[in-house]
Design an enzyme around this catalytic site. Structure first.
Site, PDB file in Angstrom:
ATOM      1  CD  GLU A   1      33.880  39.159  44.676  1.00  0.00           C
ATOM      2  OE1 GLU A   1      33.752  39.389  43.740  1.00  0.00           O
ATOM      3  OE2 GLU A   1      32.896  38.756  45.704  1.00  0.00           O
TER       4      GLU A   1
ATOM      5  CB  CYS B   1      37.341  44.775  40.021  1.00  0.00           C
ATOM      6  SG  CYS B   1      36.454  45.437  41.550  1.00  0.00           S
TER       7      CYS B   1
HETATM    8  P1  NAP Z   1      46.975  39.587  41.870  1.00  0.00           P
HETATM    9  O1  NAP Z   1      48.209  39.744  41.272  1.00  0.00           O
HETATM   10  O2  NAP Z   1      46.200  38.312  41.768  1.00  0.00           O
HETATM   11  O3  NAP Z   1      47.229  39.670  43.716  1.00  0.00           O
HETATM   12  C1  NAP Z   1      46.248  40.110  44.311  1.00  0.00           C
HETATM   13  C2  NAP Z   1      46.617  39.385  45.829  1.00  0.00           C
HETATM   14  O4  NAP Z   1      47.015  38.226  45.862  1.00  0.00           O
HETATM   15  C3  NAP Z   1      47.703  40.347  46.378  1.00  0.00           C
HETATM   16  O5  NAP Z   1      47.714  40.543  47.693  1.00  0.00           O
HETATM   17  C4  NAP Z   1      48.937  39.220  46.091  1.00  0.00           C
HETATM   18  O6  NAP Z   1      49.925  39.628  47.033  1.00  0.00           O
HETATM   19  C5  NAP Z   1      48.208  37.979  46.357  1.00  0.00           C
HETATM   20  N1  NAP Z   1      48.975  36.782  45.875  1.00  0.00           N
HETATM   21  C6  NAP Z   1      49.479  36.627  44.704  1.00  0.00           C
HETATM   22  N2  NAP Z   1      49.858  35.423  44.692  1.00  0.00           N
HETATM   23  C7  NAP Z   1      49.638  34.885  45.633  1.00  0.00           C
HETATM   24  C8  NAP Z   1      49.816  33.410  46.105  1.00  0.00           C
HETATM   25  N3  NAP Z   1      50.492  32.530  45.351  1.00  0.00           N
HETATM   26  N4  NAP Z   1      49.581  33.087  47.351  1.00  0.00           N
HETATM   27  C9  NAP Z   1      49.075  34.043  48.240  1.00  0.00           C
HETATM   28  N5  NAP Z   1      48.646  35.380  47.573  1.00  0.00           N
HETATM   29  C10 NAP Z   1      49.007  35.821  46.498  1.00  0.00           C
HETATM   30  O7  NAP Z   1      45.861  40.936  41.510  1.00  0.00           O
HETATM   31  P2  NAP Z   1      46.327  42.259  41.590  1.00  0.00           P
HETATM   32  O8  NAP Z   1      47.181  42.553  40.521  1.00  0.00           O
HETATM   33  O9  NAP Z   1      46.556  42.862  42.797  1.00  0.00           O
HETATM   34  O10 NAP Z   1      44.807  42.823  41.208  1.00  0.00           O
HETATM   35  C11 NAP Z   1      44.343  43.180  39.937  1.00  0.00           C
HETATM   36  C12 NAP Z   1      43.238  41.935  39.554  1.00  0.00           C
HETATM   37  O11 NAP Z   1      42.306  41.897  40.602  1.00  0.00           O
HETATM   38  C13 NAP Z   1      42.643  42.582  38.209  1.00  0.00           C
HETATM   39  O12 NAP Z   1      42.610  41.488  37.260  1.00  0.00           O
HETATM   40  C14 NAP Z   1      41.192  43.057  38.840  1.00  0.00           C
HETATM   41  O13 NAP Z   1      40.002  42.765  38.102  1.00  0.00           O
HETATM   42  C15 NAP Z   1      41.094  42.050  39.999  1.00  0.00           C
HETATM   43  N6  NAP Z   1      39.982  42.696  41.110  1.00  0.00           N
HETATM   44  C16 NAP Z   1      38.965  42.030  41.182  1.00  0.00           C
HETATM   45  C17 NAP Z   1      37.841  42.738  42.108  1.00  0.00           C
HETATM   46  C18 NAP Z   1      36.641  42.212  42.359  1.00  0.00           C
HETATM   47  O14 NAP Z   1      36.111  42.487  43.366  1.00  0.00           O
HETATM   48  N7  NAP Z   1      36.333  41.186  41.573  1.00  0.00           N
HETATM   49  C19 NAP Z   1      38.375  43.782  42.913  1.00  0.00           C
HETATM   50  C20 NAP Z   1      39.845  44.529  42.440  1.00  0.00           C
HETATM   51  C21 NAP Z   1      40.763  43.933  41.575  1.00  0.00           C
HETATM   52  P3  NAP Z   1      51.448  40.289  46.448  1.00  0.00           P
HETATM   53  O15 NAP Z   1      50.845  41.727  46.118  1.00  0.00           O
HETATM   54  O16 NAP Z   1      52.351  40.309  47.791  1.00  0.00           O
HETATM   55  O17 NAP Z   1      51.820  39.320  45.527  1.00  0.00           O
END
Ligand code: NAP
Length: 515
Positions: free
Chosen positions: A256, A295
């Protein structure tokens, strides 16, 4: 300051070293620490698979549903405490905190009652099946049994309660143990939710584990039979898709990711009509709720060219009503962004959209100084068919861009440029235009909401994700799918075609008998 811990292999583990500092977004003060250094993720996954998996599979749907109902109740009992923690860890005013926490308890309760309806079964009942040869004895059924692995849930920062609960509810009901990893920045609230569930001994051992802090080598221990459900940025989604063991071991993966959701006002709507007012209120709410860090928030608003000025004026007036400030302060409806980096990204994103020709139509007030506050911003891109960035860049904050269109075909084409979204919202009353829009936008959207006169006072807020309808979207939104009632369970179940003697199979697969 609180030291968060992970809950792995049936134990709370603080991790080694100082770890990451979690800050109060309103004050920039450090409020918690989390570290996963030195934790044995391989053993934790094995513990979940062996202990948690066996225990959950031994339960019926009704029994697993009862666990979810108890989880929902436990979190609801401490709703006010959780709302307070949400304010300190995510900068949410009460309304935004409730949106997250009530979303969590509501989804757990929904899947709890679905479990009750599915009853005293251990797997999904096959349908009536099909005759496979000329013999009416030789039959084929499809049976769906829980995966024999563990479900790892990697969540985004913006819904620390709901994000955890919506994934966990579905996996646990399906009979698959969960290891949940919230985004570090807001993991305090998830920690508090899981702590309450663990302390109340609601779940069997191994059914729910928690990782507070970086993922470390967690995902490298996933193997065939496990499921990985991710919510977050498209970039991290790509990284997870290309992890060698995810590819080699064919780990099930649901993504997602981010999304450039659209709102389209259909031709024929009158300014000031009930549907117009609904459009104005909905857009303003979607832009400001959770400081636009949803999101499902609307990023692009398309209106017939002749209504552009009206939309600029009415949306600006409505957005002006949102007071931005420290959660809990008098009249504050919108808080800060969650991290300093996000504030930088949003400021930069607005600048980039303006460099492409977008004009600033409205800019609200926001506190200066400490805290990650940004003003509510309405942009207008006068030439959306020539612009590219506005259809590509997700500015994850209280920002949306208004655009004029000429003809329904052009509106559909512009929405499609977003490359696949979670949601498209349409406002209108002309059946012909609505038909074209719904059928034209559906292939690019995971969900389409139509706001028309007869439901103007009964719709849900477009950004609200209901457990009964699927959540997810094609293309850049990740191509994934979650929730949707029973549909959501399928990610955690193995569907197997079983062929043989109809009467024998019906008995051993527990096929409901025809009356
Ligand atoms: P993110 O930076 O991609 O992080 C999401 C999750 O992934 C966090 O738990 C992060 O952990 C983890 N993560 C990052 N790099 C990783 C890796 N190499 N290996 C394993 N895990 C890893 O996203 P975010 O900033 O939290 O969220 C914002 C984005 O999410 C926005 O673009 C939004 O549109 C999207 N979003 C989408 C939905 C949907 O349902 N489609 C819902 C909510 C948000 P750490 O925090 O420990 O780095």
């Amino acid at each position: 300051m609180i030291r968060l811990q992970s809950y792995l292999s049936g134990r709370w583990e603080p991790g080694e070293g100082e770890g990451a500092a979690l800050r109060d977004p309103s004050t920039d003060e450090i409020v918690a620490q989390a570290s996963t250094a030195g934790l044995d993720f391989a053993a934790a996954l094995e513990f979940a698979r062996e202990r948690g998996g066996a225990a959950l599979r031994a339960l019926t749907f009704a029994e697993r549903g009862a666990l979810l109902t108890a989880m929902s109740k436990r979190l609801h009992d401490d709703r006010d405490e959780l709302i307070e923690i949400s304010a300190k860890s995510a900068g949410t005013p009460r309304g935004d905190a409730k949106f997250d926490i009530d979303g969590a308890t509501g989804t757990l309760a929904y899947y709890g009652s679905l479990g009750k309806r599915l009853g005293a079964r251990h797997w999904l009942a096959p349908d009536e099946g099909e005759q496979l040869t000329r013999s009416s004895r030789f039959w084929g059924y499809h049976v769906e049994l829980p995966l024999r692995g563990v479900a790892v849930h990697v969540n985004a920062f913006n819904f620390p309660a709901w994000g955890f609960a919506e994934k966990a509810a579905v996996a646990i009901l399906a009979g698959v143990p969960v290891v949940t990893k919230p985004a570090t920045a807001t993991s305090w609230l998830t920690y508090e939710c899981v702590k309450r569930i663990v302390d109340s001994e609601i779940l069997p051992e191994g059914a729910l584990s928690l990782v507070c802090g970086g993922a470390g080598d967690l995902l490298s221990h996933l193997r065939s039979g496990d499921a990985l459900a991710f919510t977050g940025s498209a970039e991290t989604g790509r990284t997870l898709r290309s992890l060698p063991n995810v590819i080699e071991q064919n780990v099930r993966l649901n993504v997602e990711a981010d999304s450039l959701n659209s709102t389209v006002v259909a031709p024929g709507i009158e300014r000031g009509s009930e549907v117009w007012q609904l459009f104005v209120r909905d857009v303003a709410r979607e832009v400001t709720q959770k400081s636009g860090q949803k999101c499902t928030a609307t990023r692009r608003v398309l209106v017939p060219r002749e209504l552009l000025t009206a939309a600029q004026e009415d949306l600006s007036a409505e957005l002006e009503r949102t007071k931005v400030g420290v959660p809990g302060d008098e009249g504050v409806r919108m808080g800060p962004l969650t991290t300093a980096q996000q504030k930088r990204d949003v400021v930069e994103g607005i600048r980039a959209l303006m460099d492409e020709g977008a004009e600033r139509t409205f800019r609200g007030e926001a506190p200066e100084g400490k805290g990650y506050f940004v003003p509510v911003t309405l942009l207008t891109q006068p030439k959306p068919t020539e612009a590219a960035l506005v259809h590509r860049l997700e500015v994850f904050g209280p920002v949306t861009t208004l655009m004029p269109y000429d003809g329904v075909g052009e509106a559909i084409e512009l929405v499609a440029r977003g490359g696949g979204s979670l949601l498209a919202t349409i406002y209108g009353d002309d059946t012909q235009a609505l038909t074209e829009l719904v059928l034209g936008l559906a292939p690019h959207s995971g969900r389409v909401l139509v706001g028309s006169r007869k439901v103007a006072d009964q719709t849900i807020p477009p950004g609200m994700v209901l457990p009964s309808c699927i959540h997810g979207g094609p293309g850049r939104a990740g191509g994934g799918e979650e929730l949707g009632g029973l549909r959501g369970l399928r990610f955690y179940l193995q569907r197997t075609a079983v062929q043989g003697d109809r009467a024998l199979l019906a008995r051993l697969l527990d096929v409901p008998r025809e009356e």
